[in-house]
Design a protein around this motif. Sequence first.
Motif, PDB file in Angstrom:
ATOM      1  N   GLU A 164       0.817  -1.219   0.000  1.00  0.00           N
ATOM      2  CA  GLU A 164       0.000   0.000   0.000  1.00  0.00           C
ATOM      3  C   GLU A 164       0.850   1.269   0.000  1.00  0.00           C
ATOM      4  N   ARG A 165       2.096   1.162   0.399  1.00  0.00           N
ATOM      5  CA  ARG A 165       2.954   2.343   0.456  1.00  0.00           C
ATOM      6  C   ARG A 165       3.545   2.684  -0.898  1.00  0.00           C
ATOM      7  N   TRP A 166       3.911   1.661  -1.691  1.00  0.00           N
ATOM      8  CA  TRP A 166       4.722   1.950  -2.879  1.00  0.00           C
ATOM      9  C   TRP A 166       4.557   0.871  -3.942  1.00  0.00           C
TER      10      TRP A 166
ATOM     11  N   ARG B 269       1.059   7.875  -8.133  1.00  0.00           N
ATOM     12  CA  ARG B 269       0.938   9.010  -7.215  1.00  0.00           C
ATOM     13  C   ARG B 269       0.460  10.272  -7.940  1.00  0.00           C
TER      14      ARG B 269
ATOM     15  N   ARG C 142       3.691   7.971   3.784  1.00  0.00           N
ATOM     16  CA  ARG C 142       4.102   6.685   3.229  1.00  0.00           C
ATOM     17  C   ARG C 142       5.611   6.508   3.139  1.00  0.00           C
ATOM     18  N   ASP C 143       6.360   7.605   3.090  1.00  0.00           N
ATOM     19  CA  ASP C 143       7.766   7.499   2.719  1.00  0.00           C
ATOM     20  C   ASP C 143       8.751   7.725   3.854  1.00  0.00           C
TER      21      ASP C 143
ATOM     22  N   ASP D 214       5.515  11.571  -0.125  1.00  0.00           N
ATOM     23  CA  ASP D 214       4.387  11.571   0.799  1.00  0.00           C
ATOM     24  C   ASP D 214       4.897  11.206   2.191  1.00  0.00           C
TER      25      ASP D 214
ATOM     26  N   ASP E 256      10.497   6.548   6.883  1.00  0.00           N
ATOM     27  CA  ASP E 256      10.742   5.336   7.661  1.00  0.00           C
ATOM     28  C   ASP E 256      12.230   5.262   7.984  1.00  0.00           C
TER      29      ASP E 256
END
Length: 224
Positions: free
Chosen positions: A68-70, A77, A117-118, A114, A120
């Motif tokens: 779901e993140r990437w 996007r 999402r990005d 984002d 980490d």
Amino acid sequence: MSVDDPTAGAKLSDASVNAVNEFLLRHDKSVRTIANTIFPEALYHRYGAPEFFDRFRDRVLPTVRRNERWSGYYFERMVDWPGAPAGNPLWDVVTRMRDPAVRARNKFELALFDPARDVDRSPYGGQCLSFLSFKLLAGNPETLTLTAIYRNHYYVEKLLGNLIGLGQLMSFVATEAGLNIGSLTVLSSHATIDLPRSTCGGTTTRGELRALLDEIDGLSPTNT
């Protein structure tokens, strides 16, 4: 880096592009695959706009989504941003460019980075293209320019495919909004002369890179 005409000499049939593509294929990469992450040109030419957006969402995205993140596709996007007022930010840019009532001709932006999402603790991976800024220069028709900002750029494996993909994106926007195509500027806040690794474990050598550059330098001007 600035490219005056980002669509010239940008086909696989062009000798210099083909030389780089053949080099990347030996390492399980390809120019077309990289370009498609930015703009799926074949899908657009087959179905047209806006129909190809649905085809991408329903047919392509389920097969390439990693999580779901990437998904690995910047185009995702551009056309589907959670919480964006416009359901499709890229198409919103095009429709605002078409609208003569939109007086601000330098306010067509697309965010790719984002924070939700990005951000980490991973030391690698994720998105490298962070932001796209379209500008319109006066004329009849107006001329489209694009500035792309990368947080990280692999120049050997990714640069040519990214330039071609960005040129294809500009061509799409210009066609749909009735514009001329102007220059493309790419700002890379960090860049690496990488040595691509294949899935079989082989790594590019600097000698192979020099041979590729010599091959491209040896091409006649009419073929580059």
